[in-house]
Design an enzyme around this catalytic site. Structure first.
Site, PDB file in Angstrom:
ATOM      1  N   GLU A 150       5.836  77.981  81.910  1.00 33.47           N
ATOM      2  CA  GLU A 150       5.245  78.821  83.028  1.00 33.47           C
ATOM      3  C   GLU A 150       4.136  79.667  82.482  1.00 33.47           C
ATOM      4  O   GLU A 150       4.191  80.430  81.614  1.00 33.47           O
ATOM      5  CB  GLU A 150       6.297  79.552  83.347  1.00 33.47           C
ATOM      6  CG  GLU A 150       7.533  78.871  84.226  1.00 33.47           C
ATOM      7  CD  GLU A 150       8.799  79.860  84.197  1.00 33.47           C
ATOM      8  OE1 GLU A 150       8.761  81.052  83.781  1.00 33.47           O
ATOM      9  OE2 GLU A 150       9.886  79.299  84.695  1.00 33.47           O
ATOM     10  N   GLU A 192      13.020  76.821  85.448  1.00 30.74           N
ATOM     11  CA  GLU A 192      13.412  76.329  84.203  1.00 30.74           C
ATOM     12  C   GLU A 192      14.156  75.133  84.119  1.00 30.74           C
ATOM     13  O   GLU A 192      13.934  74.033  83.338  1.00 30.74           O
ATOM     14  CB  GLU A 192      14.010  77.534  83.509  1.00 30.74           C
ATOM     15  CG  GLU A 192      13.148  78.618  82.982  1.00 30.74           C
ATOM     16  CD  GLU A 192      12.758  79.678  83.957  1.00 30.74           C
ATOM     17  OE1 GLU A 192      13.699  79.386  85.184  1.00 30.74           O
ATOM     18  OE2 GLU A 192      12.274  80.513  83.954  1.00 30.74           O
ATOM     19  N   PHE A 221      11.495  83.644  78.115  1.00 27.99           N
ATOM     20  CA  PHE A 221      12.631  84.576  77.452  1.00 27.99           C
ATOM     21  C   PHE A 221      13.847  83.861  77.486  1.00 27.99           C
ATOM     22  O   PHE A 221      14.360  82.913  78.282  1.00 27.99           O
ATOM     23  CB  PHE A 221      12.881  85.724  78.704  1.00 27.99           C
ATOM     24  CG  PHE A 221      11.686  86.563  78.396  1.00 27.99           C
ATOM     25  CD1 PHE A 221      11.655  87.585  77.767  1.00 27.99           C
ATOM     26  CD2 PHE A 221      10.617  86.713  79.708  1.00 27.99           C
ATOM     27  CE1 PHE A 221      10.365  88.527  77.769  1.00 27.99           C
ATOM     28  CE2 PHE A 221       9.505  87.378  79.552  1.00 27.99           C
ATOM     29  CZ  PHE A 221       9.435  88.439  78.726  1.00 27.99           C
ATOM     30  N   ASP A 239      16.628  84.719  77.579  1.00 29.95           N
ATOM     31  CA  ASP A 239      17.543  85.114  78.671  1.00 29.95           C
ATOM     32  C   ASP A 239      17.665  84.194  79.840  1.00 29.95           C
ATOM     33  O   ASP A 239      18.461  84.103  80.500  1.00 29.95           O
ATOM     34  CB  ASP A 239      17.366  86.391  79.096  1.00 29.95           C
ATOM     35  CG  ASP A 239      16.946  87.369  77.867  1.00 29.95           C
ATOM     36  OD1 ASP A 239      17.748  88.261  77.288  1.00 29.95           O
ATOM     37  OD2 ASP A 239      15.721  87.184  77.059  1.00 29.95           O
ATOM     38  N   PHE A 240      16.635  83.287  80.019  1.00 25.75           N
ATOM     39  CA  PHE A 240      16.540  82.380  81.168  1.00 25.75           C
ATOM     40  C   PHE A 240      17.079  81.057  80.814  1.00 25.75           C
ATOM     41  O   PHE A 240      17.120  80.283  81.829  1.00 25.75           O
ATOM     42  CB  PHE A 240      15.213  82.251  81.569  1.00 25.75           C
ATOM     43  CG  PHE A 240      14.454  83.239  81.940  1.00 25.75           C
ATOM     44  CD1 PHE A 240      14.916  84.676  81.958  1.00 25.75           C
ATOM     45  CD2 PHE A 240      12.842  83.286  81.972  1.00 25.75           C
ATOM     46  CE1 PHE A 240      14.124  85.877  82.322  1.00 25.75           C
ATOM     47  CE2 PHE A 240      12.150  84.592  82.195  1.00 25.75           C
ATOM     48  CZ  PHE A 240      12.601  85.445  82.309  1.00 25.75           C
ATOM     49  N   HIS A 284      16.009  90.457  79.491  1.00 29.76           N
ATOM     50  CA  HIS A 284      14.946  90.196  78.684  1.00 29.76           C
ATOM     51  C   HIS A 284      14.742  90.461  77.168  1.00 29.76           C
ATOM     52  O   HIS A 284      13.911  90.841  76.671  1.00 29.76           O
ATOM     53  CB  HIS A 284      13.540  90.726  79.332  1.00 29.76           C
ATOM     54  CG  HIS A 284      13.340  90.109  80.530  1.00 29.76           C
ATOM     55  ND1 HIS A 284      13.933  90.800  81.790  1.00 29.76           N
ATOM     56  CD2 HIS A 284      12.340  89.259  81.393  1.00 29.76           C
ATOM     57  CE1 HIS A 284      13.616  90.340  83.033  1.00 29.76           C
ATOM     58  NE2 HIS A 284      12.769  89.452  82.816  1.00 29.76           N
TER      59      HIS A 284
END
Lengths: 374, 337
Positions: free
Chosen positions: B29, B70, B93, B95-96, B139
């Site tokens: 992205e 994602e 990140f 976290d994703f 994040h």
């Protein structure tokens, strides 16, 4: 000179050194020391080495204790006359300490930096240090070495003479794509290097494989060489520790590299983590292993030296000397037997293959004396 | 050797590998920015500017800006890797990863095994981790233990610019899926980094300090804190060895065991949540293989078991720091301050 108060300061060995630790003092306060005496052992992250006193006089005050780490240029000791007043020494120390930052800033400006030159499409890295109008000095390192091989030699010698060291093709940060790896090819690169810098004549110091290049250059281009010093050089006999060459090319882990590098020194404690890491960093570069293999195949085919110049050395018409550590495990010391009489041989006790690192003071003095004699 | 930032080191590894090998592509992205718009192209270059400049050199066919999905683009990268490309996917990140985890642990990690060794998946997933940027709990996590848990994935956590370039180059040339963790507070750190390409092998720990008293094993950004702690402790004559494992899968177990056998004392520093972490993993390893060498308990320096707080004071209190490491070491050598 002896009526002055003189400073002994932390030396700078190699471009990356910023501080050093006083490991051991070899003289007591109140004792008389002479220039060249082994005064203090200094430990850096790269190596431990003996620092020879740059001055003569009475060691009046040790400013730094054993175990203490201080920046380069920091005051280590004060040397003066016996009758110099204690209060004058106190003043001298205070004055020196207050100007340390300025000295460091000046040193920063004086420090040479690496340069690059393109020769036949091949990038070579080199280090120019010192500034004198005389004929300069050129250092040629050994197999697997580089500019840093001369960290104890180039800085002190460049105080009186312009010096050059370079990463030979396939080494250090010079190009790894080499067309040929033999002594002649490397000598040709060195000749082009000198002409690209408009240097018509040099004193040459060559170690091991670099000694072979130095000999070849002196024989093929006598007009370029003013004097020659070879240290544990190849080119004098057939034998070479081929296992060392193979192991050096093959070692990729710190532990393997450590056991390989200890073969180079009489005192294996000299091999530090930083020294190992520096060599591994070089060996990880794309193309390094191929280049080293190519050079080894050309210079040491089948585990023996391919170019022996002993019979031609009597043709040398320049001052020439040969230096050898008595504990060399890489090139046999017996290769110094039957050298022609125009080459003076010096044996260095307590040193292995790297006499210029292990006994740098002694080797530097021999180099200086030979140059001065010309 | 020129000084480069962590950001430049990662960029250089990507650029050099893309020049060397035309099958290397990058997807993610906003890794370039401006796709399909009439405005400025390559305006963005990723949230840290790491990939800026790659699209102008290599074109849109090799630098693929993707929709914010994602699960789609990581899945596409896994498929591309299995069919001949060497994609470097940017997960922005870590976290994703929740939304694309099936693609990673059920697909990419399993191909070589389930296809009888006849498939390779040369995929790299670059991702940011770690606390310290006031980016709040969604994040700021250090989720590398989750990936380390999965057989078939390689997990790389560089601690400095030099390490980042060599390890990323190795990751791109590796034939297995690699998850490459970049700490978001390291991007401006500078270090000498060679211009030439080089590789650092996986599974080979790096000793950044050597001392006889205590072994400190630290992960990623924590290596820098451990080094600082070791330098501080040295002034009090406490000598530490600092081990940077570099990769947690594979893990250089032998080097860790050897250093603990030398020092007899172990402190592990890990920014991940404290349960089922690399700290607990290394502690178990040492307890199992070097128990008799230990002169005292193993100490773990790690954050509390909470989400990463958003309040700056709380976030600072959450992250392991140099003082914590020094105190853990002192508690083992009996020289507390």
């Amino acid at each position: 000179m002896s009526d002055q108060i003189q400073a002994v300061t932390m030396p700078k060995w190699g471009l990356s050194m910023t501080e050093g630790m006083v490991a051991k003092w070899n003289a007591e306060e109140g004792s008389t020391i002479h220039k060249g005496d082994e005064l203090v052992e200094i430990e850096t992250t790269k190596i431990t080495n003996v620092y020879e006193s740059p001055v003569s006089g009475v060691l009046r005050r040790k400013v730094v204790c054993e175990g203490e780490t201080v920046p380069i240029q920091a005051l280590l000791a004060v040397v003066a006359n016996l009758d110099t007043l204690e209060s004058d020494i106190d003043d001298f120390i205070e004055q020196y300490q207050s100007s340390l930052e300025n000295r460091l800033a000046v040193q920063d400006k004086l420090d040479p930096s690496y340069e690059r030159v393109e020769i036949d499409g091949q990038g070579l890295r080199f280090l120019r240090a010192g500034d004198s109008g005389q004929i300069p000095l050129l250092f040629l390192h050994g197999f697997g070495g580089g500019i840093n091989s001369w960290m104890f030699n180039q800085p002190p010698l460049s105080e009186s003479i312009t010096t050059y060291s370079l990463d030979l093709p396939g080494h250090g940060e010079s190009n790894k794509e080499i067309k040929a790896g033999d002594i002649s090819a490397m000598m040709t690169s060195v000749v082009s290097f000198l002409s690209s810098l408009n240097v018509p004549r040099v004193h040459i110091v060559g170690h091991s494989m670099g000694g072979g290049i130095a000999l070849k250059l002196s024989l093929d281009h006598p007009e370029l060489a003013k004097s020659i010093t070879i240290i544990s050089s190849i080119g004098l006999g057939r034998e070479i520790n081929s296992k060392y060459i193979e192991d050096f090319i093959g070692a990729n882990r710190p532990k393997e590299m450590k056991s390989v590098l200890t073969e180079l020194f009489a005192n294996n404690k000299l091999v530090s983590r930083d020294m190992i890491n520096d060599i591994l960093k070089y060996k990880r570069l794309d193309g390094t292993t191929d280049a080293l293999r190519r050079i080894a195949a050309d210079v040491f085919p089948d585990g023996y030296q391919s170019l022996i110049m002993k019979d031609h050395l009597s043709q040398l018409r320049i001052p020439a000397q040969c230096i050898w550590g008595t504990e060399d495990q890489i090139v046999p010391i017996s290769h110094t037997n039957d050298l022609p009489s125009n080459i003076v041989t010096h044996y260095v006790d307590g040193a292995g293959h790297m006499a210029h690192m292990e006994r740098s003071g002694e080797v530097n003095r021999l180099i200086e004396e030979l140059i001065r004699g010309t | 050797m020129p000084k480069k930032t962590f950001r430049q080191a990662v960029h250089e590894a990507l650029a050099q590998e893309m020049r060397r090998d035309p099958t290397v592509v990058i997807v993610g992205e906003d890794i370039s920015g401006g796709l399909g718009s009439p405005g400025e192209q390559d305006a963005w270059g990723g949230p840290q500017g790491v990939t800026k400049g790659l699209m102008p050199e290599f074109g849109r066919s090799r630098v693929l800006d993707t929709p914010i999905s994602e699960s789609a683009f990581i899945g596409a990268a896994v498929g591309a890797a299995a069919t001949g490309l060497r994609p470097v996917a940017d997960l922005m990140f870590v976290d994703f990863m929740g939304v694309c985890f099936d693609q990673i642990f059920n697909q990419a990690a399993k191909f070589r095994y389930m296809f009888g060794g006849r498939a390779v998946t040369p995929l790299v997933i670059r991702t940011m981790y770690g606390a310290g940027l006031r980016a709040a709990s969604q994040h700021s996590q250090s989720l590398y233990p989750v990936f380390t848990h999965i057989p078939g994935l390689k997990v790389v956590i560089p601690s400095s610019p030099y390490e980042a370039k060599g390890l990323l180059t190795e990751a791109i040339r590796d034939d297995d899926p690699v998850v490459f963790f970049e700490h978001k507070t390291l991007y401006d750190v500078e270090e000498d980094v060679p211009d030439e390409a080089y590789t650092i092998p996986f599974g080979e720990a790096n000793l950044t300090r050597e001392g006889d008293d205590v072994s400190i094993v630290a992960i990623g950004r924590m290596v820098n804190l451990a080094n600082e702690a070791a330098d501080n402790l040295q002034r009090d004559n406490i000598q530490c060895t600092v081990v940077d494992p570099r990769t947690t899968s594979p893990m250089d177990e032998d080097t860790i065991i050897e250093t603990v056998e030398d020092t007899g004392r172990l402190v592990v520093v890990d920014e991940a949540s404290p349960r089922c972490s690399i700290a607990t993993d290394i502690s178990a390893l040492v307890a199992e293989r070097a128990f008799t060498a230990l002169k005292g308990p193993i100490r773990m320096v790690r954050p509390p078991h909470t989400p990463v707080p958003f309040a700056p004071e709380l976030e600072d209190a959450y992250i392991p720091n140099v003082h914590d490491i020094c105190e853990a070491v002192r508690s083992l050598v009996g020289k507390s301050q």
